[in-house]
Write a protein that holds these residues in place. Structure first.
Motif, PDB file in Angstrom:
ATOM      1  N   ARG A 119       2.198 -11.161   7.725  1.00  0.00           N
ATOM      2  CA  ARG A 119       2.745 -10.390   6.893  1.00  0.00           C
ATOM      3  C   ARG A 119       1.762  -9.277   6.944  1.00  0.00           C
ATOM      4  O   ARG A 119       0.811  -9.307   7.226  1.00  0.00           O
ATOM      5  N   LYS A 120       2.244  -8.110   7.000  1.00  0.00           N
ATOM      6  CA  LYS A 120       1.429  -6.903   6.983  1.00  0.00           C
ATOM      7  C   LYS A 120       0.457  -5.995   6.137  1.00  0.00           C
ATOM      8  O   LYS A 120      -0.732  -5.700   6.413  1.00  0.00           O
ATOM      9  N   PHE A 121       0.149  -7.002   5.247  1.00  0.00           N
ATOM     10  CA  PHE A 121      -0.758  -6.567   3.718  1.00  0.00           C
ATOM     11  C   PHE A 121      -0.950  -7.649   3.551  1.00  0.00           C
ATOM     12  O   PHE A 121      -0.145  -8.889   2.891  1.00  0.00           O
ATOM     13  N   ILE A 122      -1.974  -7.952   2.091  1.00  0.00           N
ATOM     14  CA  ILE A 122      -2.234  -9.488   1.466  1.00  0.00           C
ATOM     15  C   ILE A 122      -1.028  -9.288   0.591  1.00  0.00           C
ATOM     16  O   ILE A 122      -0.372 -10.812   0.512  1.00  0.00           O
ATOM     17  N   LEU A 123      -0.656  -8.521  -0.266  1.00  0.00           N
ATOM     18  CA  LEU A 123       0.651  -9.026  -1.393  1.00  0.00           C
ATOM     19  C   LEU A 123       1.928  -8.526  -0.452  1.00  0.00           C
ATOM     20  O   LEU A 123       2.823  -8.362  -1.281  1.00  0.00           O
ATOM     21  N   GLY A 124       1.800  -8.455   0.537  1.00  0.00           N
ATOM     22  CA  GLY A 124       3.457  -7.739   1.930  1.00  0.00           C
ATOM     23  C   GLY A 124       3.856  -7.236   2.036  1.00  0.00           C
ATOM     24  O   GLY A 124       2.281  -6.878   3.086  1.00  0.00           O
ATOM     25  N   ASP A 125       4.424  -6.208   2.594  1.00  0.00           N
ATOM     26  CA  ASP A 125       4.534  -5.130   2.960  1.00  0.00           C
ATOM     27  C   ASP A 125       4.175  -3.865   3.107  1.00  0.00           C
ATOM     28  O   ASP A 125       3.955  -3.177   3.652  1.00  0.00           O
ATOM     29  N   GLU A 126       3.526  -3.699   1.370  1.00  0.00           N
ATOM     30  CA  GLU A 126       2.377  -2.044   1.238  1.00  0.00           C
ATOM     31  C   GLU A 126       0.737  -2.753   1.392  1.00  0.00           C
ATOM     32  O   GLU A 126       0.846  -3.744   0.268  1.00  0.00           O
ATOM     33  N   PRO A 127       0.283  -2.236   0.692  1.00  0.00           N
ATOM     34  CA  PRO A 127      -1.349  -2.183   0.717  1.00  0.00           C
ATOM     35  C   PRO A 127      -1.365  -1.632  -0.520  1.00  0.00           C
ATOM     36  O   PRO A 127      -0.081  -1.301  -1.435  1.00  0.00           O
ATOM     37  N   SER A 128      -2.521  -2.382  -1.202  1.00  0.00           N
ATOM     38  CA  SER A 128      -3.043  -1.918  -2.579  1.00  0.00           C
ATOM     39  C   SER A 128      -3.788  -2.667  -2.376  1.00  0.00           C
ATOM     40  O   SER A 128      -5.104  -2.992  -1.389  1.00  0.00           O
ATOM     41  N   ALA A 129      -4.882  -2.723  -3.749  1.00  0.00           N
ATOM     42  CA  ALA A 129      -6.139  -2.865  -4.367  1.00  0.00           C
ATOM     43  C   ALA A 129      -6.452  -4.112  -3.290  1.00  0.00           C
ATOM     44  O   ALA A 129      -8.100  -4.229  -3.461  1.00  0.00           O
ATOM     45  N   ALA A 130      -5.816  -5.064  -3.895  1.00  0.00           N
ATOM     46  CA  ALA A 130      -5.940  -6.570  -2.442  1.00  0.00           C
ATOM     47  C   ALA A 130      -6.800  -6.273  -1.177  1.00  0.00           C
ATOM     48  O   ALA A 130      -8.314  -6.751  -0.854  1.00  0.00           O
ATOM     49  N   ASP A 131      -6.474  -5.341  -0.839  1.00  0.00           N
ATOM     50  CA  ASP A 131      -6.687  -5.209   1.130  1.00  0.00           C
ATOM     51  C   ASP A 131      -8.184  -4.110   0.255  1.00  0.00           C
ATOM     52  O   ASP A 131      -9.038  -4.807   1.805  1.00  0.00           O
ATOM     53  N   LEU A 132      -8.249  -2.931   0.441  1.00  0.00           N
ATOM     54  CA  LEU A 132      -9.254  -2.135  -0.002  1.00  0.00           C
ATOM     55  C   LEU A 132     -10.567  -3.427   0.435  1.00  0.00           C
ATOM     56  O   LEU A 132     -11.011  -2.911   0.394  1.00  0.00           O
ATOM     57  N   SER A 133     -10.516  -4.149  -1.285  1.00  0.00           N
ATOM     58  CA  SER A 133     -11.373  -5.355  -1.315  1.00  0.00           C
ATOM     59  C   SER A 133     -11.940  -6.006  -0.452  1.00  0.00           C
ATOM     60  O   SER A 133     -13.029  -6.542  -0.444  1.00  0.00           O
ATOM     61  N   ALA A 134     -10.556  -6.306   0.328  1.00  0.00           N
ATOM     62  CA  ALA A 134     -11.591  -7.389   1.719  1.00  0.00           C
ATOM     63  C   ALA A 134     -11.666  -7.119   2.518  1.00  0.00           C
ATOM     64  O   ALA A 134     -12.583  -7.321   3.327  1.00  0.00           O
ATOM     65  N   TYR A 135     -11.199  -5.926   2.569  1.00  0.00           N
ATOM     66  CA  TYR A 135     -11.546  -4.458   4.127  1.00  0.00           C
ATOM     67  C   TYR A 135     -13.225  -4.137   4.079  1.00  0.00           C
ATOM     68  O   TYR A 135     -13.953  -4.218   5.126  1.00  0.00           O
ATOM     69  N   HIS A 136     -13.415  -3.961   2.703  1.00  0.00           N
ATOM     70  CA  HIS A 136     -15.000  -3.204   3.074  1.00  0.00           C
ATOM     71  C   HIS A 136     -15.817  -4.169   3.212  1.00  0.00           C
ATOM     72  O   HIS A 136     -16.289  -3.458   4.146  1.00  0.00           O
TER      73      HIS A 136
END
Length: 311
Positions: free
Chosen positions: A164-181
């Motif tokens: 998958r591209k991002f944590i919840l699917g094909d589009e980025p979300s707050a979940a990705d930003l939290s894991a990323y920083h």
């Protein structure tokens, strides 16, 4: 709508989370650079001494904690979704878990590899983090922080392992930003030695690069005095939302209360205006800015009656 103002500093990992949120939502914003450590004489009059970074300002409304800041940003921009429909709770819960589990370990792992840390920063953070942030002290504990971080990254890698591209699917979300920083902080400041030690790179790297590519949107510099003027010339809202269960813990609208992070940080006092399932709003006043609203998430903060005379 009033100008969107972010009080932050470049090194702050939580600020990077918000900068990416502003980019994802394609919001034009003003950047106010604040000192890395206290005192912050220009910011304190507006926020009652709240010391965590960053803070989002919209006129006389001040949003504290990135959990709440991202929810405010979600309402401002038309592009993208920090909290996708039918997945909002998942994005919030995932972000809460991975930040709580990885942020502190990533910071301690990284600072242990950063020479030249100012003593003022070490002294200020020590009582908050309850750990000695001297790089030499942290470096000796590297195996401890590394194993803790990698254990959490194993779950992140498992989520991403299906391609998958991002944590919840094909589009980025707050979940990705939290894991990323937290990873961003380690990779930006820990050098190749720390980067080489972080596990699961083959799975995480493609996702990491996609999140980084979101960018920060369009920003312009603003001085602290201009931010103070923006607050002074704006009128705070008068929220009256009230969750009846507040009475069960002895809180009433108009009470003088303290709002305190449940992990680290200091209490902020003010008059209680609103209490909902998601938000606490208090009124703060200072001669230089007049009246402003300080807005906190319910999750992660404790509200209690306070003695106004002690303020």
């Amino acid at each position: 709508m009033s100008n969107v103002i972010l009080h932050h500093y470049a090194l702050s990992p939580y600020s990077e989370k918000v900068r990416l949120a502003l980019g994802l939502k394609n919001i034009t914003w003003s950047s106010v650079d604040i000192p890395v450590w206290t005192p912050r004489p220009k910011l304190t009059p507006m926020t009652g001494g709240y010391r965590k970074t960053p803070i989002l300002q919209i006129g006389a409304e001040f949003y504290c904690d990135t959990l709440h800041i991202l929810q405010a940003i979600e309402k401002l921009g038309q592009r993208g979704a920090l909290y996708p429909k039918r997945q909002e709770a998942m994005a919030k819960a995932f972000g809460w878990w991975i930040e709580k589990s990885s942020f502190f370990n990533a910071v301690c792992l990284t600072i242990g590899n950063m020479p030249g840390i100012p003593q003022e920063l070490i002294d200020e953070r020590r009582p908050l983090f309850r750990v000695n942030l001297d790089p030499g002290e942290l470096r000796s504990k590297r195996p401890l922080y590394l194993q803790r971080l990698d254990a959490q990254l194993a779950w992140l890698a498992e989520i991403l392992s299906d391609g998958r591209k991002f944590i919840l699917g094909d589009e980025p979300s707050a979940a990705d930003l939290s894991a990323y920083h937290p990873l961003w902080f380690a990779r930006q400041n820990g050098g190749t030695e720390v980067n080489d030690l972080i596990a699961f790179a083959s799975v995480i790297d493609p996702w990491y690069k996609r999140v980084a590519a979101i960018g920060h949107g369009k920003s312009s510099e603003m001085t602290p005095d201009q931010a103070i003027e923006a607050a002074r010339t704006s009128r705070p809202s008068e929220p009256d939302e009230w969750w009846p269960e507040a009475q069960n813990i002895g809180l009433r609208r108009g009470d003088w209360v303290s709002v305190t992070p449940d992990d680290y940080g200091n209490a902020v006092n003010g008059k209680l205006l609103a209490w909902t399932a998601d938000e606490v709003v208090i009124r703060h006043e200072d001669p230089s800015v007049g009246e402003v609203n300080l807005r906190f998430p319910r999750v992660g903060f404790d509200t209690a009656p306070a003695d106004r005379k002690a303020n």
